[in-house]
Design a protein around this motif. Structure first.
Motif, short mmCIF file in Angstrom:
data_model
loop_
_atom_site.label_atom_id
_atom_site.label_comp_id
_atom_site.label_asym_id
_atom_site.label_seq_id
_atom_site.Cartn_x
_atom_site.Cartn_y
_atom_site.Cartn_z
N GLN A 175 0.88 -1.06 -0.14
CA GLN A 175 -0.01 0.09 0.10
C GLN A 175 0.98 1.20 -0.15
O GLN A 175 0.61 2.34 -0.79
CB GLN A 175 -0.93 0.19 1.20
CG GLN A 175 -1.94 1.25 1.17
CD GLN A 175 -2.93 0.97 -0.06
OE1 GLN A 175 -3.19 0.21 -0.55
NE2 GLN A 175 -2.96 2.25 -0.70
N ARG A 176 1.95 1.32 0.73
CA ARG A 176 2.65 2.36 0.82
C ARG A 176 3.50 2.40 -0.46
O ARG A 176 3.67 3.84 -0.98
CB ARG A 176 3.85 1.93 1.83
CG ARG A 176 3.50 2.46 3.08
CD ARG A 176 4.51 2.71 4.31
NE ARG A 176 5.08 1.34 4.47
CZ ARG A 176 4.94 0.52 5.34
NH1 ARG A 176 3.99 0.83 6.22
NH2 ARG A 176 5.66 -0.54 5.43
N SER A 177 3.93 1.34 -1.24
CA SER A 177 4.49 1.49 -2.42
C SER A 177 3.48 2.13 -3.56
O SER A 177 3.77 2.90 -4.42
CB SER A 177 4.82 0.03 -3.06
OG SER A 177 5.91 -0.33 -2.13
N ILE A 178 2.26 1.73 -3.48
CA ILE A 178 1.20 2.17 -4.28
C ILE A 178 1.07 3.77 -4.38
O ILE A 178 0.76 4.56 -5.09
CB ILE A 178 -0.16 1.65 -4.18
CG1 ILE A 178 0.13 0.16 -4.66
CG2 ILE A 178 -1.26 2.40 -4.98
CD1 ILE A 178 -0.98 -0.85 -4.69
N GLU A 179 0.99 4.08 -2.76
CA GLU A 179 1.07 5.48 -2.68
C GLU A 179 2.23 6.45 -3.17
O GLU A 179 2.04 7.55 -3.64
CB GLU A 179 0.83 5.66 -1.14
CG GLU A 179 -0.65 5.28 -0.54
CD GLU A 179 -0.68 5.18 1.08
OE1 GLU A 179 0.29 5.63 1.56
OE2 GLU A 179 -1.66 4.89 1.61
N SER A 180 3.27 5.76 -2.82
CA SER A 180 4.53 6.55 -3.34
C SER A 180 4.45 6.60 -4.83
O SER A 180 4.77 7.50 -5.37
CB SER A 180 5.89 5.41 -3.11
OG SER A 180 7.03 5.94 -3.30
N ASN A 189 2.10 9.45 -5.68
CA ASN A 189 2.63 10.77 -5.64
C ASN A 189 3.80 11.10 -6.60
O ASN A 189 3.91 12.22 -7.10
CB ASN A 189 3.46 10.66 -4.18
CG ASN A 189 2.47 10.84 -3.15
OD1 ASN A 189 1.05 11.06 -2.92
ND2 ASN A 189 2.95 10.15 -1.91
N LYS A 190 4.52 10.08 -6.83
CA LYS A 190 5.68 10.18 -7.82
C LYS A 190 5.00 10.62 -9.37
O LYS A 190 5.48 11.54 -10.16
CB LYS A 190 6.60 9.14 -8.00
CG LYS A 190 7.54 8.94 -6.94
CD LYS A 190 8.23 7.65 -7.06
CE LYS A 190 9.36 7.49 -5.72
NZ LYS A 190 10.21 8.36 -5.75
N MET A 191 3.86 9.84 -9.74
CA MET A 191 3.21 10.09 -10.88
C MET A 191 2.58 11.27 -11.01
O MET A 191 2.86 12.09 -12.17
CB MET A 191 2.48 8.76 -11.30
CG MET A 191 3.03 7.61 -11.51
SD MET A 191 3.91 7.71 -13.21
CE MET A 191 2.86 7.80 -14.47
N GLN A 240 -1.09 -1.14 -11.43
CA GLN A 240 -1.80 -1.18 -12.84
C GLN A 240 -3.53 -0.31 -12.42
O GLN A 240 -3.75 0.51 -13.43
CB GLN A 240 -2.23 -2.40 -13.40
CG GLN A 240 -2.88 -2.54 -14.87
CD GLN A 240 -2.14 -1.63 -15.78
OE1 GLN A 240 -0.97 -1.66 -15.98
NE2 GLN A 240 -2.91 -0.72 -16.44
N ASN A 241 -4.01 -0.84 -11.40
CA ASN A 241 -5.05 -0.28 -11.12
C ASN A 241 -5.01 1.33 -10.86
O ASN A 241 -5.85 2.27 -11.25
CB ASN A 241 -5.85 -0.79 -9.88
CG ASN A 241 -6.20 -2.32 -10.16
OD1 ASN A 241 -6.57 -2.64 -11.43
ND2 ASN A 241 -6.53 -3.00 -9.18
N LYS A 242 -4.16 1.51 -10.23
CA LYS A 242 -3.70 3.20 -9.71
C LYS A 242 -3.02 3.84 -11.01
O LYS A 242 -3.58 4.97 -11.15
CB LYS A 242 -2.52 3.16 -8.84
CG LYS A 242 -2.20 4.56 -8.15
CD LYS A 242 -3.38 5.33 -7.63
CE LYS A 242 -3.95 4.62 -6.11
NZ LYS A 242 -5.07 5.27 -5.82
N LYS A 243 -2.43 3.17 -11.85
CA LYS A 243 -2.13 3.77 -13.22
C LYS A 243 -3.42 4.29 -14.00
O LYS A 243 -3.49 5.46 -14.46
CB LYS A 243 -1.31 2.78 -13.99
CG LYS A 243 -1.03 3.25 -15.46
CD LYS A 243 -0.52 2.22 -16.17
CE LYS A 243 -0.41 2.86 -17.68
NZ LYS A 243 -0.10 1.54 -18.73
N ASP A 244 -4.42 3.35 -13.90
CA ASP A 244 -5.93 3.54 -14.62
C ASP A 244 -6.25 4.85 -14.01
O ASP A 244 -6.90 5.98 -14.52
CB ASP A 244 -6.54 2.74 -14.78
CG ASP A 244 -6.08 1.34 -15.37
OD1 ASP A 244 -5.18 1.65 -16.19
OD2 ASP A 244 -6.32 0.05 -15.38
N GLU A 245 -6.49 4.90 -12.79
CA GLU A 245 -6.98 6.08 -11.80
C GLU A 245 -6.27 7.35 -12.26
O GLU A 245 -6.83 8.53 -12.46
CB GLU A 245 -6.87 5.77 -10.45
CG GLU A 245 -7.88 4.59 -9.91
CD GLU A 245 -7.87 4.60 -8.42
OE1 GLU A 245 -7.17 5.48 -7.66
OE2 GLU A 245 -8.20 3.28 -7.94
#
Length: 752
Positions: free
Chosen positions: A330-335, A338-340, A389-394
Motif C-alpha cells: 500500500q505504501r508503494s502504491i501511494e509512493s 505521488n511520483k506520477m 496497474q489499477n492506480k495507473k488507470d486512476e
C-alpha cells in the motif's frame, strides 16, 4: 526510524497474576512505536541475587531503572522492561527484561516460574543466568529446569516435522547464555589448576564420566541439554561488592567508589560484552525484530509457553509478515501515485514512459523492504503490480480530467472574440473567409504556445477545429458568392498607395493552370530578421493589427528551428525557413531541401542527414501532387558585413536558388537605418541580383503603423507577384518536379 519513546522508569511488560501471565497494554503500545531493530537482553535466576543491579548498569540509569530489593521481599513480579537507545549500535534499541526471581518460598508455583523463564528465553537475544558463589549441580539443575519448557516445545515441533531429534540449527530463537556468578570468594581452580571464567563454565557443563548410574545419566542429560540449547556461552565471575552490609542493602544509592574496585571492573567487563557482542534479535530467515514486530508477537510468545506449541509463534509470524508486506504494498502504491502526479506529461506516450520508470523504481524499493517468509516474493510482486496497474488507470483518468478542464478554460478565453465575430456575422462578407482563417489560426497558434496543457491538449484543439467546420463552410460559401461579381484581381492604379497595394495582394488569384499557390521562401542566417519580416508582411497586407505570429528572435542567435508556413492569402504562403549558421557543406543540403520543399512545412528541421534519407526525401518530393511557384527571398541584416568566404557562399547560394526555381532571388536588407544598407545593396546588385530592398521590419517593440514602412513591405510583395506572373507566363522557363528532383539528386551526390 521512529525515535525511542521516553520512559521515565522501568515498566511491567508481562504481568504475573499468580496463575496466569498477560501482556500489559501500556508496555505494548510503547513497543509498537519503535521501528528500530531490537537487541533484547533478559536476566533470570534466583530472587535477591542482584539481577536488577546488573540491568540498571546496562541501561546506564540506576535512578529510573529497575527496582532493587533491600529486604527479603522480592520486588520484581512478572517481567519488567526498560527501553534505551543502544549505546554501541546506531539505529538500534536496547530492550532490557528483568524477570521475576525463582525460588521465592512465598510463591509455591514452580510451573509459573518455568513459564516466565521460558518466555524470557523465547524473547531474547541473550539470556543472563544470575546465580551465586559457584556453578554446582544445583545451579545446573535449576538452569536445566528453566529450559525444559522450551526443550519440550522444540521436541514437539520436530516430531510434527517427522524428525527424531531437535537440533540447535532448527531454532532461530536460541539466545546467547551469559552466566553471571555472583559473590564469589574462592579462587577459580579446578583439579588444582587455575582456570578462566569461561573455562570454568565449560568444565562445569561437561558430562560426568566416572559413573553411569541413573542419577549421573540424568545429570549428563541436563548438561547436554544446556550445551545444545545455548551453543554460544559466556561466563563472568563477580567478587563481593562490599563487606559492608549497609552498602549491600542500598547498592542503587551508593557511588562506585564505595564498592570493591575488582567488582566495579568486573561489572564494566560484563557491560562491555553485552553491549558489543550480543546481536540484534532475529526471526526465521534473518528478519530483524523491530519494536512493532516484538509487540505484535508478545501474545504469541505467551501462547507458545502456555500450550507448549511453537505453531502459535509460526502462524503469528506468518500473519505478521503478510500484514507488513501488504502495508508495504500500500505504501508503494501511494509512493507511485505521488511520483506520477508530480510528473508533467503531455501525451499518452510520455505517461507510459513515466509509468515504466516509476514502476521500476518502486519495484526495486519494494524488493529491498519486503519481508521474506513462506509466501514468495513473486506473489507479493504480482499483487503490487496489479495494485500499480489499477492506480495507473486512476491517475491517467485524473490526468485526462484535469488536462481537459484546463485546456477548455484556455480555449474559451482565446476564442471569445472569434465567437463574437461569428455571432455578429463579421466574416460573412467578400474576403471574410481569409480573415476568419487568419483569426482561427491565430487562436490555434496562441493555444499551441501555452505550456503544460497536459494529455488532452490535442483533443481539445481538434474539438475546437471540428466545431468550426460547418461555420467555415457557410462563411466560405458567402465569401465566394459575394466575391463572384468582383474582378479577380484589383485594378491597381497607383503603386505608391499602400491601400491599393494591399487590396491588390488580397485579391490576387493564380491564373488557370497546374499551379496551386505562390510559395515565398525566406532564407538567411539565424537572427537576421526572417520571422520579423513574416510578421511585417502579415501586418502590412491587411491583418488589421500586429501579431507576433512567427515569434521574432531577441538576438542574433535566432529562434526558428522548424519550417513554418503562414498564409498571406488563399493563393500566397510565406515560409519562414530555419536559419543557417554558416553556408558550408554541413548545412548546404538542408538549405536546398527546404528551398525545394523536400522538408515538409511545419516540421522540425535537423542539420545533417544520411545519403539514403536525402535520396528518399527527393523521391518523395518528386512523387507529390502539389505544384508550387517557389520564389526565393534572402533576408540579410544590414548590420552585418559581407566579405571573403561568406560573400562567395552567399553568391553561390543565390545562383543555386535561381537554378532550382528559375526565379532570380529577391534580397531584403533589414535594419537599414542602423546598418550599412547602401553598401550591401551595391554588393548584391554586383552579384547579378535585380531586386534588392532596404527596409525596417515591424517588431514587438516597434509596431506603430507607418505609411513608408507599409509601402516598402507591400512593394516587395507586389514585385514578387509580378515576377511570379512572368514565371507562370513563360512556360519554357519553368522547371517540372522531375527536373527539380534531378538537380537535387546531383546535389546529394556532390555533398556526399
Amino acid at each position: 526510524m521512529a525515535p525511542i519513546p521516553k520512559i521515565s522508569e522501568a515498566i511491567c511488560l508481562i504481568e504475573n497474576n499468580g496463575d496466569s501471565l498477560s501482556v500489559k497494554e501500556e508496555a505494548k503500545k510503547i513497543l509498537e512505536n519503535i521501528s528500530q531493530p531490537l537487541v533484547v537482553v533478559s536476566i533470570v535466576g534466583p530472587y535477591l541475587s542482584g539481577k536488577s543491579y546488573l540491568m540498571n548498569k546496562l541501561s546506564g540509569d540506576s535512578k529510573c531503572g529497575f527496582s532493587l530489593g533491600h529486604t527479603y521481599d522480592a520486588k520484581t513480579k512478572g517481567i519488567w522492561m526498560q527501553c534505551v537507545p543502544h549505546p554501541n549500535k546506531s539505529g538500534h534499541t536496547l530492550i532490557l527484561l528483568d524477570t521475576e526471581g525463582t525460588g521465592n518460598v512465598t510463591k509455591g508455583n514452580v510451573q509459573n516460574d518455568h513459564m516466565i523463564l521460558s518466555l524470557a528465553m523465547l524473547m531474547s537475544s541473550a539470556v543472563i543466568y544470575n546465580s551465586t558463589t559457584a556453578i554446582n549441580q544445583d545451579a545446573v539443575k535449576k538452569l536445566y529446569s528453566m529450559t525444559e519448557t522450551h526443550q519440550d516445545i522444540t521436541h514437539r515441533a520436530s516430531k510434527q516435522n517427522g524428525q527424531d531429534v531437535p537440533t540447535k540449527d532448527q531454532d532461530p530463537m536460541l539466545p546467547i547464555l551469559v552466566w553471571t556468578l555472583r559473590d564469589v570468594t574462592l579462587k577459580l581452580e579446578m583439579n588444582g589448576q587455575p582456570v578462566t571464567a569461561d573455562e570454568y563454565l565449560e568444565k562445569s557443563l561437561q558430562d560426568i564420566t566416572s559413573a553411569k548410574t541413573p542419577r549421573t545419566k540424568e545429570q549428563n542429560r541436563a548438561r547436554k541439554t544446556i550445551r545444545d540449547f545455548f551453543p554460544q556461552r559466556k561466563c563472568f565471575v563477580f567478587d563481593l561488592p562490599s563487606s559492608d552490609k549497609a552498602i549491600l542493602s542500598m547498592m542503587d544509592q551508593v557511588s562506585e567508589d564505595k564498592l570493591q574496585s575488582r567488582f566495579v571492573e568486573e561489572t564494566k567487563d560484563f557491560c562491555q560484552f553485552i553491549l558489543e557482542k550480543v546481536p540484534p534479535k532475529q526471526l526465521k530467515g534473518g528478519t530483524p525484530v523491530t519494536g512493532s514486530r516484538f509487540a505484535y508477537l508478545l501474545q504469541s510468545y505467551l501462547d507458545v509457553v502456555k500450550n507448549h506449541d511453537i505453531g502459535f509463534l509460526d502462524s503469528s509470524m506468518s500473519a505478521m509478515f503478510v500484514n507488513e508486506n501488504r502495508k508495504e504494498i500500500q505504501r508503494s502504491i501511494e509512493s507511485y501515485e505521488n511520483k506520477m502526479l508530480s510528473r508533467h506529461v503531455n501525451n499518452h506516450e510520455e505517461f507510459q514512459q513515466a509509468h515504466k520508470a516509476t514502476v521500476e523504481e518502486i519495484m526495486q524499493d519494494f524488493k529491498k523492504l519486503c519481508v521474506k517468509h513462506e509466501k514468495s516474493l513473486e506473489e507479493y510482486k504480482e499483487e503490487l503490480k496489479n495494485g500499480l496497474q489499477n492506480k495507473k488507470d486512476e491517475i491517467w483518468k485524473k490526468c485526462e480530467e484535469t488536462s481537459e478542464q484546463s485546456c477548455k478554460e484556455i480555449m474559451e478565453k482565446l476564442k471569445s472574440n472569434l465567437v463574437q465575430n461569428i455571432k455578429g456575422k463579421k466574416y460573412h462578407v467578400a474576403g471574410g473567409h481569409k480573415i476568419f482563417v487568419t483569426d482561427r489560426d491565430s487562436i490555434i497558434q496562441e493555444y499551441d504556445q501555452k505550456q503544460d496543457k497536459g494529455v488532452k491538449a490535442e483533443d481539445v484543439r481538434q474539438q475546437f477545429l471540428s466545431s468550426l467546420e460547418d461555420v467555415e463552410k457557410i462563411i466560405l460559401k458567402t465569401d465566394q458568392e459575394m466575391s463572384a461579381s468582383k474582378p479577380m484581381i484589383f485594378q491597381l492604379t497607383d503603386k505608391s498607395d499602400p491601400t491599393q497595394l494591399s487590396q491588390y495582394i488580397q485579391s490576387y488569384r493564380l491564373p488557370a493552370g497546374p499551379f496551386s499557390r505562390i510559395l515565398i521562401q525566406l532564407f538567411g542566417f539565424a537572427g537576421h530578421g526572417k520571422s520579423s519580416f513574416v510578421n511585417s508582411c502579415l501586418y502590412a497586407s491587411g491583418s488589421g493589427r500586429f501579431h507576433d505570429y512567427a515569434g521574432e528572435a531577441a538576438c542574433l542567435g535566432g529562434k526558428t528551428i522548424d519550417r513554418r508556413g503562414y498564409k498571406l492569402t488563399e493563393n500566397i504562403t510565406i515560409v519562414d525557413n530555419r536559419g543557417f549558421s554558416t553556408m558550408d557543406s554541413a548545412q548546404e543540403w538542408e538549405i536546398y531541401a527546404q528551398l525545394s520543399n523536400c522538408v515538409p512545412l511545419n516540421e522540425f528541421v535537423t542539420w545533417g542527414k544520411s545519403q539514403d534519407e536525402r535520396v528518399n526525401l527527393v523521391i518523395k518530393r518528386a512523387n507529390e501532387d502539389t505544384t508550387d511557384v517557389i520564389v526565393p527571398v534572402l533576408i540579410y541584416s544590414s548590420q552585418q558585413s559581407l566579405n571573403g568566404e561568406e560573400h562567395e557562399n552567399i553568391k553561390k547560394f543565390l545562383k543555386q536558388a535561381h537554378s532550382i526555381t528559375r526565379i532570380l532571388p529577391f534580397v531584403v536588407l533589414t535594419k537599414s537605418k542602423m546598418g550599412n544598407g547602401a553598401s550591401l545593396k551595391d554588393k548584391f546588385l554586383k552579384m547579378g541580383m535585380e531586386k534588392v530592398y532596404c527596409i525596417e521590419n515591424y517588431t514587438m517593440s516597434d509596431q506603430l503603423a507607418i505609411r513608408s514602412k507599409h509601402l516598402n513591405i507591400l512593394t516587395i510583395l507586389y514585385d514578387i507577384l509580378d515576377y511570379a506572373n512572368y514565371h507562370l507566363n513563360t512556360k519554357s522557363n519553368a522547371l517540372n518536379k522531375q527536373e527539380i528532383a534531378s538537380i537535387l539528386m546531383n546535389k546529394v551526390r556532390m555533398i556526399n
